[in-house]
Design an enzyme around this catalytic site. Structure first.
Site, PDB file in Angstrom:
ATOM      1  N   ARG A   1     -62.791   9.068  31.982  1.00 18.70           N
ATOM      2  CA  ARG A   1     -61.485   8.394  31.967  1.00 18.70           C
ATOM      3  C   ARG A   1     -60.390   9.296  32.519  1.00 18.70           C
ATOM      4  NH1 ARG A   1     -60.745   6.664  26.030  1.00 18.70           N
ATOM      5  NH2 ARG A   1     -61.731   8.675  25.832  1.00 18.70           N
TER       6      ARG A   1
ATOM      7  N   ASN B   1     -62.973   3.090  27.862  1.00 16.16           N
ATOM      8  CA  ASN B   1     -64.376   3.059  27.444  1.00 16.16           C
ATOM      9  C   ASN B   1     -64.656   1.717  26.792  1.00 16.16           C
ATOM     10  OD1 ASN B   1     -65.015   5.659  28.259  1.00 16.16           O
ATOM     11  ND2 ASN B   1     -64.714   6.558  26.246  1.00 16.16           N
TER      12      ASN B   1
END
Length: 98
Positions: free
Chosen positions: A22, A40
């Site tokens: 990320r 996520n």
């Protein structure tokens, strides 16, 4: 000459959690001046939305096939494309897990 605008909503499969995917995605998207988000998912995938000039979104999608060090991307699945009305801020953000 101005390039067309593109929005791509993707799901990234493989070893993509626990490897700073990320943060890496956010950094790469900001380098390219893209708007959107990354998060996520509880199923172990990473979901992202990239919005900006078509050529830069394409560069970002190609980068996602490689990912950061430690990741192992198996597939980048395009869920939606075009320029639908997504909730976007003026920056690229990391969102909470869904």
């Amino acid at each position: 000459m101005m390039t067309a605008h593109r929005t791509s909503h993707v799901l990234i499969h493989g070893r993509v959690q626990g490897v700073s995917f990320r943060a890496w995605t956010q950094h790469q998207a900001q380098l390219h001046g893209l708007m959107g988000w990354v998060r996520n998912r509880r199923d172990g995938t990473v979901e992202a939305l990239f919005s900006g000039p078509e050529d830069l979104v394409e560069v970002m999608l190609k980068a996602c096939h490689e990912g950061p060090a430690g990741s192992r991307v198996e597939k980048v699945e395009i869920l939606d494309e075009g320029d639908p009305e997504y909730d976007l801020s003026s920056r690229f953000e990391v969102r909470g897990t869904v």
